[in-house]
Design an enzyme around this catalytic site. Structure first.
Site, PDB file in Angstrom:
ATOM      1  N   ASP A  93       0.863  -1.172   0.000  1.00 59.19           N
ATOM      2  CA  ASP A  93       0.000   0.000   0.000  1.00 59.19           C
ATOM      3  C   ASP A  93       0.907   1.231   0.000  1.00 59.19           C
ATOM      4  O   ASP A  93       2.126   1.118   0.079  1.00 59.19           O
ATOM      5  CB  ASP A  93      -0.964  -0.024   1.191  1.00 59.19           C
ATOM      6  CG  ASP A  93      -0.247   0.039   2.514  1.00 59.19           C
ATOM      7  OD1 ASP A  93      -0.890  -0.181   3.540  1.00 59.19           O
ATOM      8  OD2 ASP A  93       0.968   0.303   2.532  1.00 59.19           O
ATOM      9  N   SER A  94       0.307   2.411  -0.084  1.00 56.21           N
ATOM     10  CA  SER A  94       1.132   3.615  -0.275  1.00 56.21           C
ATOM     11  C   SER A  94       1.655   4.161   1.048  1.00 56.21           C
ATOM     12  O   SER A  94       2.555   4.976   1.086  1.00 56.21           O
ATOM     13  CB  SER A  94       0.285   4.719  -0.906  1.00 56.21           C
ATOM     14  OG  SER A  94      -0.714   5.114   0.043  1.00 56.21           O
ATOM     15  N   GLY A  95       1.029   3.719   2.144  1.00 53.86           N
ATOM     16  CA  GLY A  95       1.383   4.276   3.448  1.00 53.86           C
ATOM     17  C   GLY A  95       0.409   5.338   3.903  1.00 53.86           C
ATOM     18  O   GLY A  95       0.315   5.639   5.102  1.00 53.86           O
ATOM     19  N   GLY A  96      -0.367   5.886   2.986  1.00 55.95           N
ATOM     20  CA  GLY A  96      -1.253   7.002   3.330  1.00 55.95           C
ATOM     21  C   GLY A  96      -2.285   6.661   4.383  1.00 55.95           C
ATOM     22  O   GLY A  96      -2.480   7.392   5.348  1.00 55.95           O
ATOM     23  N   PHE A  97      -2.932   5.525   4.222  1.00 56.40           N
ATOM     24  CA  PHE A  97      -3.997   5.138   5.153  1.00 56.40           C
ATOM     25  C   PHE A  97      -3.453   5.017   6.571  1.00 56.40           C
ATOM     26  O   PHE A  97      -4.056   5.490   7.531  1.00 56.40           O
ATOM     27  CB  PHE A  97      -4.603   3.808   4.710  1.00 56.40           C
ATOM     28  CG  PHE A  97      -5.756   3.333   5.561  1.00 56.40           C
ATOM     29  CD1 PHE A  97      -5.549   2.367   6.544  1.00 56.40           C
ATOM     30  CD2 PHE A  97      -7.032   3.843   5.406  1.00 56.40           C
ATOM     31  CE1 PHE A  97      -6.597   1.922   7.335  1.00 56.40           C
ATOM     32  CE2 PHE A  97      -8.094   3.389   6.188  1.00 56.40           C
ATOM     33  CZ  PHE A  97      -7.867   2.437   7.160  1.00 56.40           C
ATOM     34  N   ASP A 147      -2.789   8.408  -1.458  1.00 58.16           N
ATOM     35  CA  ASP A 147      -4.142   8.973  -1.510  1.00 58.16           C
ATOM     36  C   ASP A 147      -4.520   9.474  -0.128  1.00 58.16           C
ATOM     37  O   ASP A 147      -3.816   9.235   0.850  1.00 58.16           O
ATOM     38  CB  ASP A 147      -5.136   7.907  -1.979  1.00 58.16           C
ATOM     39  CG  ASP A 147      -5.213   6.729  -1.011  1.00 58.16           C
ATOM     40  OD1 ASP A 147      -4.193   6.447  -0.344  1.00 58.16           O
ATOM     41  OD2 ASP A 147      -6.269   6.100  -0.905  1.00 58.16           O
ATOM     42  N   GLN A 190     -11.556   7.226  -4.726  1.00 56.84           N
ATOM     43  CA  GLN A 190     -12.072   7.764  -3.483  1.00 56.84           C
ATOM     44  C   GLN A 190     -13.460   8.355  -3.754  1.00 56.84           C
ATOM     45  O   GLN A 190     -14.084   8.046  -4.771  1.00 56.84           O
ATOM     46  CB  GLN A 190     -11.102   8.810  -2.900  1.00 56.84           C
ATOM     47  CG  GLN A 190      -9.793   8.229  -2.384  1.00 56.84           C
ATOM     48  CD  GLN A 190      -9.962   7.347  -1.162  1.00 56.84           C
ATOM     49  OE1 GLN A 190     -11.018   7.304  -0.518  1.00 56.84           O
ATOM     50  NE2 GLN A 190      -8.913   6.597  -0.828  1.00 56.84           N
ATOM     51  N   GLY A 217     -11.335   4.175   0.564  1.00 58.11           N
ATOM     52  CA  GLY A 217     -12.292   5.002   1.279  1.00 58.11           C
ATOM     53  C   GLY A 217     -13.511   4.256   1.767  1.00 58.11           C
ATOM     54  O   GLY A 217     -14.527   4.841   2.119  1.00 58.11           O
ATOM     55  N   ASP A 267      -7.880  -7.534   0.668  1.00 55.65           N
ATOM     56  CA  ASP A 267      -6.910  -7.729   1.756  1.00 55.65           C
ATOM     57  C   ASP A 267      -7.613  -7.373   3.054  1.00 55.65           C
ATOM     58  O   ASP A 267      -8.468  -6.464   3.070  1.00 55.65           O
ATOM     59  CB  ASP A 267      -5.678  -6.833   1.576  1.00 55.65           C
ATOM     60  CG  ASP A 267      -5.890  -5.450   2.199  1.00 55.65           C
ATOM     61  OD1 ASP A 267      -6.434  -4.570   1.495  1.00 55.65           O
ATOM     62  OD2 ASP A 267      -5.563  -5.275   3.407  1.00 55.65           O
TER      63      ASP A 267
END
Ligand SMILES: CNc1nc2cc(C(N)=O)ccc2[nH]1
Length: 373
Positions: A93-97, A147, A190, A217, A267
């Site tokens: 994942d991007s790390g954002g969440f 995101d 999103q 989201g 996931d």
């Protein structure tokens, strides 16, 4: 194997899809469940068990890995696959969440996010470009755009702001990712629980001609009905020939109903996290093994299972281990739960291949409705 990233749609049953993603590191049978390998380990599991249990791909969390051991160190050690000894595809994942849910978020603006590590309080900045750079240093096979995922319920204006920002970040991630033939970058749709924003997000991402699309989201506090409504709004906008990945989902019921709408990848920490807390998933529903009624029950969770944790250990023993906080309790239940999740995915794929998915969904949900056994 393929030197490129390709998605082959093999069959449909209603809106449910049977497919295969082929990549240099292996083939991913879809619909697929991706065990979460947070900091380079699927907690309480040997990765041999994860593989033998049916997983084609695992997920790594960029936020955790960037803090420890750090992306440059992982690169020096030969990349994440080498370090953790997982030869198959890895999605990061991007790390954002997790920046927004775990760290001390300090600032979020057009450039990216600035945050304090939950590990040692150190200050970090992550831009869309740095997120893609980190995922490249990890040698990730499927990379996510950075995101902004907002919680629900929320103000439409706030949802719109985050969606538009995520679209601009998707373009920057697309440029930063460049051209990596055997790898893929997925955009993330999103738009919260707002149909018009979901459509605008999906349309905007489609212009980027990405190799796959995540639905983000969701599973952030909204009712399941809202999540499914957003899938019904969003999925028809996305290209049918590209894989769709529903992030952070979910229970068996969530996944069955989302496959029915056209989702290909999932996931969720549910099977491993709940296993560590004494909750067993079986073909006939959930078993809370901590419950006193299991204390002298010498039956296994399911004598017909091919999984040793499910077939060879008594509920009484599992009850004892969990009540005693013994590590083996969480290990056996995580093994059981991941095995059940992969057995469910295999059943889903078989049912789609035989064009009987709606019946399979109904039968499985009905079996579950009978509850704890
Ligand atoms: C557990 N629920 C969940 N929703 C998610 C949304 C995102 C996202 N990027 O929107 C990522 C991970 C997520 N996990």
């Amino acid at each position: 194997m393929s030197e490129n990233f390709t998605f082959n749609l093999k069959a449909t049953s209603g809106k449910a899809r049977l497919g295969e993603i082929t990549m240099p590191r292996g083939t991913i049978r879809t619909p697929a469940f991706m065990p979460v390998g947070t900091v380079g380990t699927v907690k309480a599991m040997y990765l041999d068990q994860v593989k033998e249990g049916g997983a084609d791909i695992i997920l790594g969390n960029t936020y955790h890995l960037m803090l420890r051991p750090g992306p440059e160190r992982v690169a020096r050690l030969g990349g994440l696959h080498e370090l953790i000894r997982w030869p198959g595809p890895i999605l990061t994942d991007s790390g954002g969440f997790q920046v927004m849910s775990l760290s001390g978020l300090r600032k979020l603006d057009e450039q990216g996010v600035t945050f304090k590590s939950h590990v040692d309080g150190s200050l970090h900045h992550m831009s869309p470009e740095r997120s893609i750079e980190i995922q490249g240093l990890l040698d990730s096979d499927i990379q996510m755009q950075l995101d902004e995922c907002v919680a629900l319920p929320n103000e439409p204006r706030e949802i719109e702001r985050a969606m538009e920002l995520s679209l601009r970040w998707a373009e920057r991630c697309r440029v930063a990712f460049g051209n990596q033939p055997g790898k893929a970058m997925f955009g993330i749709v999103q738009g919260g629980d707002q149909p018009a924003l979901r459509i605008r997000s999906a349309e905007g991402l489609k212009q980027l001609d990405l190799k796959g699309y995540s639905i983000g989201g969701l599973a952030v506090g909204e009712p399941q009905a809202v999540m499914l409504d957003m899938l019904r709004i969003t999925l028809p906008v996305l290209p049918t020939e590209k894989p769709r990945y529903l992030m952070g989902v979910g229970t068996p019921d969530d996944m069955l109903k989302s496959v029915a709408e056209g989702i290909d990848m999932f996931d969720c920490v549910m099977p491993t996290r709940s296993g560590r807390h004494g909750l067993a998933f079986t073909r006939r529903g959930k078993v809370n093994i901590r419950n006193a009624r299991h204390a002298e029950d010498m039956r296994p969770l399911d004598e017909q299972s091919s999984c040793p944790a499910t077939r060879d250990y008594s509920r009484a023993y599992l009850h004892h281990l969990v009540r005693s906080n013994e590590a083996l309790g969480g290990m056996l239940l995580s093994w059981n739960n991941l095995s059940y999740y992969q057995e469910l995915m295999q059943g889903i794929r078989q049912a789609i291949a035989e064009d009987r998915f709606e019946d399979f969904k109904a039968e499985t949900i009905e079996m579950w409705a009978r509850g704890d056994i």
